[in-house]
Design a protein around this motif. Structure first.
Motif, PDB file in Angstrom:
ATOM      1  N   VAL A 162     -22.649   3.763 -16.770  1.00  0.00           N
ATOM      2  CA  VAL A 162     -24.502   3.921 -17.879  1.00  0.00           C
ATOM      3  C   VAL A 162     -25.342   4.496 -16.812  1.00  0.00           C
ATOM      4  CG1 VAL A 162     -25.177   2.663 -18.749  1.00  0.00           C
ATOM      5  CG2 VAL A 162     -23.429   2.190 -19.191  1.00  0.00           C
ATOM      6  N   ALA A 163     -25.346   4.380 -15.828  1.00  0.00           N
ATOM      7  CA  ALA A 163     -26.958   4.775 -14.695  1.00  0.00           C
ATOM      8  C   ALA A 163     -26.150   6.454 -14.223  1.00  0.00           C
ATOM      9  CB  ALA A 163     -26.819   3.878 -13.434  1.00  0.00           C
ATOM     10  N   ALA A 164     -25.210   6.339 -14.139  1.00  0.00           N
ATOM     11  CA  ALA A 164     -24.969   8.027 -13.438  1.00  0.00           C
ATOM     12  C   ALA A 164     -24.988   8.834 -15.090  1.00  0.00           C
ATOM     13  CB  ALA A 164     -23.255   8.276 -13.595  1.00  0.00           C
ATOM     14  N   ALA A 165     -24.978   8.529 -16.265  1.00  0.00           N
ATOM     15  CA  ALA A 165     -24.973   8.956 -17.928  1.00  0.00           C
ATOM     16  C   ALA A 165     -26.633   9.090 -17.511  1.00  0.00           C
ATOM     17  CB  ALA A 165     -24.543   8.284 -18.345  1.00  0.00           C
ATOM     18  N   ARG A 166     -26.579   7.798 -17.470  1.00  0.00           N
ATOM     19  CA  ARG A 166     -28.544   8.246 -17.191  1.00  0.00           C
ATOM     20  C   ARG A 166     -29.454   9.079 -16.494  1.00  0.00           C
ATOM     21  NH1 ARG A 166     -29.934   2.070 -18.492  1.00  0.00           N
ATOM     22  NH2 ARG A 166     -29.609   1.854 -20.485  1.00  0.00           N
ATOM     23  N   ARG A 167     -29.090   8.941 -15.479  1.00  0.00           N
ATOM     24  CA  ARG A 167     -29.591  10.128 -14.540  1.00  0.00           C
ATOM     25  C   ARG A 167     -29.077  12.094 -14.820  1.00  0.00           C
ATOM     26  NH1 ARG A 167     -27.519   6.291 -10.469  1.00  0.00           N
ATOM     27  NH2 ARG A 167     -25.946   7.535 -10.280  1.00  0.00           N
ATOM     28  N   ARG A 168     -27.782  11.600 -15.170  1.00  0.00           N
ATOM     29  CA  ARG A 168     -27.152  13.356 -15.644  1.00  0.00           C
ATOM     30  C   ARG A 168     -28.016  13.272 -16.741  1.00  0.00           C
ATOM     31  NH1 ARG A 168     -21.997  10.943 -14.853  1.00  0.00           N
ATOM     32  NH2 ARG A 168     -22.045  10.597 -17.108  1.00  0.00           N
ATOM     33  N   TYR A 169     -28.598  12.905 -17.936  1.00  0.00           N
ATOM     34  CA  TYR A 169     -29.335  12.878 -18.883  1.00  0.00           C
ATOM     35  C   TYR A 169     -30.827  13.126 -18.934  1.00  0.00           C
ATOM     36  CZ  TYR A 169     -32.029  12.647 -23.499  1.00  0.00           C
ATOM     37  OH  TYR A 169     -32.278  12.759 -25.026  1.00  0.00           O
TER      38      TYR A 169
END
Length: 117
Positions: free
Chosen positions: A106-113
């Protein structure tokens, strides 16, 4: 007259258990046993007295915790998770396992977003 069907059958449980501060209060009482108001508040320092009072009353009303008043001087009140509240332990365990397994994703997806145009 048509019957209204809730598209998500767990909505009432989510509203009951996962409203702000309810889960942390239940967690504290499950982990630490019977607690006085001030003990709960010390374990959850960001909660205000007013909100803690409201949530404890709601949890008592819903049967998830019990409140015991001791007619002493000064008066003593203790809160404890009930068997009904304790029956949520597998739900908390499943959420903990999911969190351990997936929060980094989830943290990685937020960074990508955040980095996307």
């Amino acid at each position: 007259m048509s019957e209204t069907i809730d598209p998500c059958p767990i909505s009432p449980v989510v509203d009951l258990v996962f409203s702000r501060w309810t889960t942390p209060i239940l967690w504290v009482l499950r982990e630490h046993g019977r607690q006085r108001f001030n003990q709960v508040q010390r374990r959850l320092p960001a909660i205000t007295s007013k909100v803690l009072t409201q949530r404890l009353r709601q949890l008592e009303r819903d049967g998830l915790i019990s409140r015991t008043h001791y007619p002493e001087i000064p008066p003593r009140v203790e809160y404890e998770i009930t068997e009904l509240g304790r029956s949520l332990s597998p739900v908390f365990a499943a959420l903990t396992a999911w969190s351990d397994a997936h929060l980094s994703e989830v943290a990685a997806a937020r960074r990508r977003y955040a980095d996307s145009p």
